[in-house]
Write a protein that holds these residues in place. Structure first.
Motif, PDB file in Angstrom:
ATOM      1  N   TYR A 269      44.141 -24.557 -72.643  1.00  0.00           N
ATOM      2  CA  TYR A 269      44.509 -25.814 -73.153  1.00  0.00           C
ATOM      3  C   TYR A 269      45.824 -26.242 -72.713  1.00  0.00           C
ATOM      4  O   TYR A 269      45.986 -27.688 -73.004  1.00  0.00           O
ATOM      5  N   THR A 274      48.156 -29.440 -74.890  1.00  0.00           N
ATOM      6  CA  THR A 274      47.718 -29.053 -76.299  1.00  0.00           C
ATOM      7  C   THR A 274      47.811 -27.601 -76.378  1.00  0.00           C
ATOM      8  O   THR A 274      47.934 -26.940 -75.241  1.00  0.00           O
ATOM      9  N   ASP A 276      45.908 -24.090 -78.165  1.00  0.00           N
ATOM     10  CA  ASP A 276      44.612 -23.581 -78.834  1.00  0.00           C
ATOM     11  C   ASP A 276      45.073 -22.679 -80.065  1.00  0.00           C
ATOM     12  O   ASP A 276      45.040 -21.687 -80.319  1.00  0.00           O
ATOM     13  N   VAL A 289      44.926 -29.765 -84.189  1.00  0.00           N
ATOM     14  CA  VAL A 289      44.722 -29.769 -82.853  1.00  0.00           C
ATOM     15  C   VAL A 289      43.313 -30.338 -82.454  1.00  0.00           C
ATOM     16  O   VAL A 289      42.905 -31.257 -81.845  1.00  0.00           O
ATOM     17  N   LYS A 290      42.395 -29.733 -83.312  1.00  0.00           N
ATOM     18  CA  LYS A 290      40.776 -30.088 -82.819  1.00  0.00           C
ATOM     19  C   LYS A 290      40.417 -31.538 -83.267  1.00  0.00           C
ATOM     20  O   LYS A 290      39.139 -31.668 -83.164  1.00  0.00           O
ATOM     21  N   GLU A 294      43.602 -34.796 -76.769  1.00  0.00           N
ATOM     22  CA  GLU A 294      44.178 -33.656 -75.910  1.00  0.00           C
ATOM     23  C   GLU A 294      43.190 -32.440 -75.950  1.00  0.00           C
ATOM     24  O   GLU A 294      42.578 -31.907 -74.928  1.00  0.00           O
ATOM     25  N   TYR A 295      42.582 -32.199 -77.105  1.00  0.00           N
ATOM     26  CA  TYR A 295      41.638 -31.543 -77.462  1.00  0.00           C
ATOM     27  C   TYR A 295      40.218 -31.503 -76.664  1.00  0.00           C
ATOM     28  O   TYR A 295      39.813 -30.759 -76.285  1.00  0.00           O
ATOM     29  N   LYS A 296      40.025 -33.071 -77.057  1.00  0.00           N
ATOM     30  CA  LYS A 296      38.721 -33.384 -76.374  1.00  0.00           C
ATOM     31  C   LYS A 296      38.722 -33.235 -74.766  1.00  0.00           C
ATOM     32  O   LYS A 296      37.553 -32.716 -74.407  1.00  0.00           O
TER      33      LYS A 296
END
Length: 565
Positions: A269, A274, A276, A289-290, A294-296
């Motif tokens: 990540y 970002t 995790d 975060v999710k 950035e997570y995507k």
């Protein structure tokens, strides 16, 4: 405790009434003497109000024969009943341990330990708290138990006692404000004392990426520095017969355990700016975060690896035992790369050093290359003094001895392992043949079942073994120094929540996390994140995502305000 609070409330009301009457009388006097009389009235009321105090020490029981400094702590021997759990390698005879003997020596305080095995402690602790038949001290609680029972009066506030009778702990909290933040309840009180290991190397993430250097030599590649180079290496691992058994299809390019903090894919990540983590904090703003771009991007990259057969398809189903068995199953390495704390401890001797050292964060497509600056080891709920304790001042003076720097070193590392040298440093005594390293370390100390305040300064005094070239792991300070330039302080801090906040987190988190994890598994294995992203965000919001984030933000802001005062 409720009775004490009621007395304080009655006294404060009496003060307010007196002050109102004084000012009322002053207001009927002639103008010429008005200012002087009002000044006298104000001073009188302030002095009287100041006598009430707002700390726990005003309503504590009298302790005859107690000494504020020096030894003994009390003139006549007293017994402290202490309930908790223990490390089975150490046992329950704590008064016979070298560390506890030293803690007790000369104090006239004798602990009476009521210790149960770890698996039984939660139920035992619940019975103790529910019964009202309290010991003097309870060890190893949960944060929510501390907050709830502290506010409810079962545990006494400790901040005044720390200030007056715990110079070692007071100095430690001054040196490490993050520890004070961790033990500060939302109501501004401190109800528990911490176990804290502030060794800086603990900031490094144990979720490290290990790559088989011998396999890289076979495919003619250097250690990957970017996500694309990493992907290229994994493709070569998949396509070639890396273990030389004639079958190019039985090697596993990359394995791990999805969602696991140690063996998970979180390392990747950082290449997408970002972490995790469920919740992070950037510039004092809480972020889930999710639900971020950035997570995507991180999920899209992981899907690209999965789609090309470069990730072990069992990452969603295997446990740590199965993972380790897979990594060390044959006489030759069959795994190209994996995520773990240490490679040499979970692979076979024949190829334990094929993986060398972990690698620094990979540079992502947009140049991002980060790793978390993790919170240090802080157990904020290790030691509470209950309302049944008749000797709170003596108890605080006694436990403060555990925070003396050298005593904390012994509690953390084991006095039998330490040889103090003339220059003030400590050599490490290796374990005898009849002890494992772990057994030797906890032979004479409660270890992580009791309080201590271990500092980086004390770690610097230890003559620790140096790593051989190319053989690092996160236990070494050298690895921490390598990672420091890549670290981001975004990890949500260790703080205490209110009881209502704990309930709210549990209420929202169950559904939100289950849905987010389900969609992540789908997107990694089957794709479709671009098409489904907007609906995913809308679903999270319907589940209460904004309220969920707000709970963390309010707790963060309250803690920041309390600890700045």
């Amino acid at each position: 405790m409720q009775k004490r609070k009621s007395h304080a409330w009655i006294f404060n009301m009496a003060v307010d009434t007196i002050c109102v009457n004084v000012f009322s009388t002053a207001s009927t006097d002639h103008i010429g003497g008005m200012r002087m009389k009002r000044s006298i009235a104000l001073i009188s009321c302030l002095l009287l109000a100041g006598c009430t105090g707002n700390g726990a020490s005003d309503s504590l029981p009298t302790e005859e024969g107690f000494h504020e400094s020096g030894l003994p702590i009390v003139d006549k021997p007293i017994t402290l009943k202490i309930a908790g759990t223990y490390d089975e390698r150490t046992g329950t005879n704590w008064n016979n341990l070298a560390t506890i003997k030293e803690l007790n020596e000369g104090t006239n305080i004798q602990p009476e330990w009521n210790l149960v095995p770890g698996p039984e402690w939660s139920n035992k602790r619940n019975l103790i708290l529910a019964s009202g038949d309290l010991p003097d001290v309870i060890l190893s609680l949960t944060d929510s138990e501390v907050v709830t029972n502290g506010a409810g009066g079962l545990f006494i506030p400790l901040e005044d006692l720390i200030d007056q009778y715990a110079p070692n702990l007071k100095n430690f909290l001054g040196k490490y404000p993050e520890v004070k933040k961790a033990i500060m309840a939302p109501d501004g009180h401190i109800y528990s004392l911490p176990l804290a290991n502030m060794s800086e190397y603990k900031h490094a993430s144990g979720n490290s990426l290990w790559i088989n250097k011998e396999w890289l030599k076979k495919i003619g590649m250097d250690m990957p520095k970017t996500t694309e180079e990493f992907k290229k290496a994994l493709k070569a691992f998949k396509e070639q017969d890396m273990d030389g058994d004639g079958d190019p299809n039985n090697e596993i390019p990359l394995t791990g355990i999805y969602g696991d903090s140690l063996y998970g894919l979180g390392y990747l990540y950082g290449s997408f700016n970002t972490l995790d983590k469920t919740i992070i904090v950037k510039d004092d703003k809480v972020i889930y975060v999710k639900a971020t771009p950035e997570y995507k991007k991180a999920i899209q990259f992981i899907h690209s690896l999965y789609a090309e057969g470069l990730i072990d398809p069992e990452i969603f189903t295997q446990n740590s035992s199965q993972l380790i068995a897979k990594i060390s199953s044959g006489d030759k390495a069959t795994v190209g790369a994996f995520f773990a704390w240490s490679a040499d401890q979970i692979t076979k001797p024949q190829y334990r050093w094929d993986y060398g050292s972990p690698i620094v964060p990979l540079k992502g497509p947009e140049g991002h290359q980060i790793t978390p600056r993790n919170n240090l080891q802080i157990d904020s709920a290790m030691f509470v003094i209950t309302k049944a304790n008749k000797y709170p001042r003596a108890t605080m003076r006694w436990v403060d001895r555990a925070y003396e720097p050298e005593m904390s070193l012994k509690l953390r590392e084991g006095p039998n392992r330490l040889k103090k040298l003339d220059d003030g440093t400590y050599d490490i005594i290796e374990n005898p043949p009849n002890y494992t390293p772990g057994e030797w370390k906890v032979k004479e100390t409660p270890y992580n079942s009791f309080v201590y305040g271990f500092s980086q300064e004390m770690r610097d005094k230890m003559r620790l073994p140096k790593p051989e070239p190319g053989k690092l792991d996160p236990d070494f300070d050298e690895w921490y120094e390598i990672l420091k330039p890549y670290m981001k302080p975004w990890v949500y801090p260790d703080i205490l929540f209110t009881n209502d906040q704990y309930k709210a987190i549990e209420r929202y988190q169950t559904d939100i996390q289950a849905y987010a994890d389900k969609m992540a598994a789908k997107w990694i294995t089957k794709g479709g994140i671009d098409e489904e992203w907007d609906n995913y965000i809308q679903t999270l919001e319907r589940m209460g995502l904004k309220d969920y984030i707000r709970v963390y933000q309010e707790a963060y802001d309250t803690n920041l305000k309390n600890t700045e005062n």
